[in-house]
Design an enzyme around this catalytic site. Structure first.
Site, PDB file in Angstrom:
ATOM      1  N   HIS A 121      -2.935   3.292  -4.541  1.00 43.79           N
ATOM      2  CA  HIS A 121      -2.275   2.825  -3.311  1.00 43.79           C
ATOM      3  C   HIS A 121      -0.871   2.283  -3.598  1.00 43.79           C
ATOM      4  O   HIS A 121      -0.473   1.238  -3.065  1.00 43.79           O
ATOM      5  CB  HIS A 121      -3.128   1.746  -2.628  1.00 43.79           C
ATOM      6  CG  HIS A 121      -4.370   2.304  -1.974  1.00 43.79           C
ATOM      7  ND1 HIS A 121      -4.329   3.160  -0.908  1.00 43.79           N
ATOM      8  CD2 HIS A 121      -5.693   2.134  -2.256  1.00 43.79           C
ATOM      9  CE1 HIS A 121      -5.568   3.484  -0.549  1.00 43.79           C
ATOM     10  NE2 HIS A 121      -6.411   2.888  -1.358  1.00 43.79           N
TER      11      HIS A 121
ATOM     12  N   GLU B 137      -9.949   2.701  -4.919  1.00 45.44           N
ATOM     13  CA  GLU B 137      -9.525   4.074  -4.616  1.00 45.44           C
ATOM     14  C   GLU B 137      -8.359   4.542  -5.502  1.00 45.44           C
ATOM     15  O   GLU B 137      -7.306   4.928  -4.986  1.00 45.44           O
ATOM     16  CB  GLU B 137      -9.147   4.163  -3.133  1.00 45.44           C
ATOM     17  CG  GLU B 137     -10.319   3.836  -2.232  1.00 45.44           C
ATOM     18  CD  GLU B 137      -9.987   3.879  -0.738  1.00 45.44           C
ATOM     19  OE1 GLU B 137     -10.827   4.365   0.026  1.00 45.44           O
ATOM     20  OE2 GLU B 137      -8.898   3.427  -0.334  1.00 45.44           O
TER      21      GLU B 137
ATOM     22  N   ASP C 250       0.869  -1.186   0.000  1.00 47.47           N
ATOM     23  CA  ASP C 250       0.000   0.000   0.000  1.00 47.47           C
ATOM     24  C   ASP C 250       0.899   1.227   0.000  1.00 47.47           C
ATOM     25  O   ASP C 250       2.134   1.102  -0.081  1.00 47.47           O
ATOM     26  CB  ASP C 250      -0.950  -0.016   1.221  1.00 47.47           C
ATOM     27  CG  ASP C 250      -2.310   0.600   0.875  1.00 47.47           C
ATOM     28  OD1 ASP C 250      -2.320   1.774   0.449  1.00 47.47           O
ATOM     29  OD2 ASP C 250      -3.335  -0.072   1.019  1.00 47.47           O
TER      30      ASP C 250
HETATM   31  C1  ACM Z   1     -10.585  -0.423   0.908  1.00 54.79           C
HETATM   32  O1  ACM Z   1     -11.001  -0.360   2.069  1.00 54.79           O
HETATM   33  N1  ACM Z   1     -10.035   0.631   0.342  1.00 54.79           N
HETATM   34  C2  ACM Z   1     -10.668  -1.656   0.141  1.00 54.79           C
END
Ligand code: ACM
Ligand code: ZN
Length: 540
Positions: free
Chosen positions: A272, A336, A202
């Site tokens: 991410h 995201e 991440d």
């Molecule tokens: C997430 O909680 N962004 C998968």
């Protein structure tokens, strides 16, 4: 008789009673998760005591697994009570028999206990393991003074409601290491969970060695500090680092496999990705410089969708990941991912033109660029005989029907995913994110109820075609605010017990009052194992 003698005699009586009470106990088959059928029989039960044996009777081609199962039973019993069993190949009275029965489904088992024996039959060694878990959970917990347990005569028949019973731990935000992750796997196994979803990358840290790209761990596994509160501007000045070598990851995979848990790796892309961009800035649209994130949230800097070298990087990483992880599922994130920078990136725009992508209703051409990236990677995954998984944002760009969707944004997202024909796993932030700071303010039974009463199959799904696409449920712990095992266990337990009953037990058998009643014993098991469960949900 003087008063002193009376007092002394009473004390001796009480002590003697204590000894008797402390040596013999009775088991209870009403465990968590509640089995499909528990029929207690009015007959003498099975006396478990020193010298009882475990006999592996029918092993099919799973001899190694079945004998390991036998050892797991012997150790599980010894850890719960002071009873020493041994494995034996001789048939005798007072034995636990482990055997396979191929007329049963893969995860289905039965237990027949009477005064002669306890017979566990399973459709596979995995199913027998679940039978063993049931026996261990039926014993008194933390009773090293108990030398005999009577298991009531019973006929149990059990199988899980969902084939996918998962839990996710994020190790990017904080890193826990091999030994602790093995403890977490033990906790999951106690709850009949069969998938450990390992969020390994991440913005805040890259946690898995990739030999072709050494800077991912040399640079990307280290951040200089962390923000101290959401939305704030203060940093703690404490570096966070750590990663798993490929050998260590294999150790975790093997440990989980012995407990019939498959480890699913997640490489979260194309968003991410700051830890990867800090390591290889040329993978981004602007070329950086980038830094491993010290704040949390969603960042505009993501992998460049138009750079062939970036796609090659992602493919190479996935190839190494698939060399390490035998899992049929490979999770590639997809959540995201802001498209702001792609709109102004010449490479991304050139790729959009080359692919002929156009804005269509509900899906921008940049959304479709992401879909194209994911589809290219899915081909790599499929070419190794494996299946791609992604978070539900992948629905924003019409992904292939073969992708399995983790519906996290809402229950409605699971409805959308199933209606679009995807195998779907239900893990909504509202109920199954155990790190959700808002819901963590709930206390007592309300907190358990919040997990327990969400059914993974929404009432909005009606036809069997749709409902059968809900293949399971998953809980998640994101570790932005979880720095150590104590906090992780506080978030995990006892709500994992509520989740596992949602995942395992038939819907018509689920009942909150009965669950809460049975949870007390589960908490005693936690205490016996030294798990630091949250105490204010259900007082002991
Ligand atoms: C997430 O909680 N962004 C998968
Ligand atoms: Zn770009």
């Amino acid at each position: 008789m003087t008063n002193r003698i009376v007092v002394l005699l009473c004390a001796i009586c009480l002590w003697a009673q204590h000894i008797v009470a402390a040596e013999v106990s009775t088991g209870n088959w009403n465990i968590i998760p509640l089995p499909s059928q528990v029929n207690e029989i009015k007959a003498k039960g099975f006396t478990l005591k020193d010298g009882c044996t475990v006999r592996v009777s029918e092993t099919g081609n799973e001899s190694e697994n079945m004998h390991r199962n036998a050892r797991m039973l012997i150790n599980g019993v010894a850890n719960a009570v002071n009873i020493a069993m041994t494995e034996s190949s001789k048939k005798r009275r007072g034995e636990v028999v482990l055997s396979l029965d191929y007329t049963l489904a893969d995860e289905q088992y039965s237990i027949k206990a009477d005064s002669r024996s306890v017979i566990v039959k399973g459709g596979s060694a995995k199913a027998v393991f679940y039978g063993i878990q049931t026996i261990i959970k039926a014993l008194p917990a933390n009773c090293q003074n108990i030398k005999k347990v009577t298991l009531p005569a019973v006929q149990i028949s059990d199988s899980p409601r969902f084939a996918y019973r998962g839990f996710m731990i994020d190790e990017s935000r904080h890193f826990f290491g091999v030994d602790y992750i093995k403890c977490v796997i033990d906790m999951l196994a106690l709850h009949n969970i069969n998938y450990f979803h390992w969020h390994l990358t991440d913005d805040q840290g890259w946690r898995i060695e990739i030999k072709k790209y050494p800077k991912l761990t040399q640079v990307g596994s280290w951040r200089k500090e962390s923000i101290t509160e959401a939305g704030g501007n203060n940093f703690d000045g404490i570096p966070v680092s750590g990663f798993y070598t490929q050998d260590e990851a294999r150790q975790v995979i093997a440990y989980a496999a012995e407990r019939y848990i498959t480890v699913i790796p997640e490489i979260d892309l194309p968003g991410h990705m700051l830890a990867a961009l800090a390591s290889y800035p040329e993978l981004g649209c602007t070329g950086g410089p980038y830094e491993v994130a010290t704040r949390y949230g969603v960042f505009d800097d993501v992998l460049c969708g138009g750079n062939n070298a970036t796609m090659q990087f992602a493919k190479d990483v996935l190839q190494e990941i698939m060399d390490i992880f035998p899992s049929e599922y490979i999770h590639i994130g997809g959540d995201e991912c802001p498209k702001k920078i792609w709109k102004n990136c010449p490479k991304c725009q050139a790729k959009i033109t080359e692919l002929g992508l156009k804005d269509i209703e509900g899906h921008s051409k940049e959304d479709q660029l992401q879909t194209w990236m994911m589809a290219e990677l899915e081909k790599v995954i499929n070419s190794r005989g494996k299946k791609m998984m992604g978070w539900d944002e992948i629905l924003e760009g019409c992904p292939s029907k073969t992708a399995t969707v983790l519906a996290w944004t809402s229950v409605d997202a699971s409805v959308r995913a199933a209606r679009q024909g995807h195998n779907t796993i239900v893990c909504p932030i509202s109920n199954f994110y155990f790190s959700n700071r808002h819901w963590n303010k709930l206390t007592g039974i309300e907190s358990l109820k919040h997990v327990y009463e969400l059914d993974p199959v929404s009432d909005k799904l009606q036809s069997p075609d749709e409902t059968s696409l809900i293949i399971g449920a998953e809980g998640c712990i994101w570790t932005e605010w979880v720095k150590d095992g104590e906090k992780l266990e506080w978030e995990l337990l006892p709500r994992l017990a509520a989740l596992c009953e949602v995942q395992w037990t038939r819907r018509d058998l689920r009942n909150l009052d009965s669950f809460v009643e049975r949870l007390r014993h589960m908490q005693h098991i936690y205490a016996a194992r030294g798990y630091r469960y949250r105490k204010d949900l259900l007082p002991d």
